[in-house]
Enzyme design. Structure first.
Site, short mmCIF file in Angstrom:
data_model
loop_
_atom_site.label_atom_id
_atom_site.label_comp_id
_atom_site.label_asym_id
_atom_site.label_seq_id
_atom_site.Cartn_x
_atom_site.Cartn_y
_atom_site.Cartn_z
N GLY A 35 74.76 -108.17 -4.13
CA GLY A 35 75.05 -108.63 -2.78
C GLY A 35 76.52 -108.83 -2.46
CB SER A 37 78.73 -104.44 -0.34
OG SER A 37 79.35 -103.77 -1.40
CD GLU A 111 82.24 -104.67 -3.12
OE1 GLU A 111 81.10 -104.43 -3.53
OE2 GLU A 111 82.73 -104.13 -2.12
#
Length: 161
Positions: A35, A37, A111
């Site tokens: 999860g 992204s 990220e």
């Protein structure tokens, strides 16, 4: 005003970096499909003072081998013994390139960090025999040089989520 709420106090869920900076820079780590992204997208949509740097997957797909017309990501998944070192080195380079860009917004979420590239992905491939000891040594030397020479000059993460 908080962008999101949590029942867990921040000191328990985020490792704090005490280095002072005018920017708030956080790294979102997690397994594939966990999860990251989605969280990045939700954070970016929640405020105009948040900048998100997703993993540069498009850059990996855009790196085309003229001989086979396949991209680097395709090569990597089809033959990890041959392409692990190449992919990991390019992954590190593209992540560093993104992180070194000037931060425009007050808050930035990245990220994955260069540390998970080395200590999770590259190390795992080496330990599984998909990178030779020479490739691992070269990767480590590139990582150390890049992280000492350039990463130390950039905004440092205030925390890891």
């Amino acid at each position: 005003m908080s962008v999101f709420t949590s029942k867990t106090p921040i000191k328990e869920s985020v490792k704090i970096n005490e280095k002072k900076t005018d920017k708030h820079w956080f790294v979102i780590e997690g397994n594939i499909g966990s999860g990251k992204s989605t969280l990045c997208r939700l954070l970016e949509e929640s405020s105009n003072t948040i900048e998100v740097l997703p993993e540069p997957v498009d850059m990996w797909r855009d790196m085309i081998d003229n001989d086979s017309n396949k991209n680097l990501l395709q090569h990597y998944y089809e033959d990890q013994h041959r392409w692990s070192f190449t992919f990991q080195l390019y992954g590190l380079m593209t992540r560093m390139e993104d992180i070194m860009k000037e931060v425009k917004e007050e808050n930035m979420f990245v990220e994955r960090s260069i540390y998970s590239y080395k200590h999770v992905f590259a190390r795992s491939l080496y330990e599984k025999g998909k990178m030779t000891s020479l490739e691992w040594k070269l990767y480590e030397e590139w990582f150390e040089w890049l992280s000492q020479k350039y990463f130390s000059q950039m905004h440092q993460a205030k925390g890891y989520i």
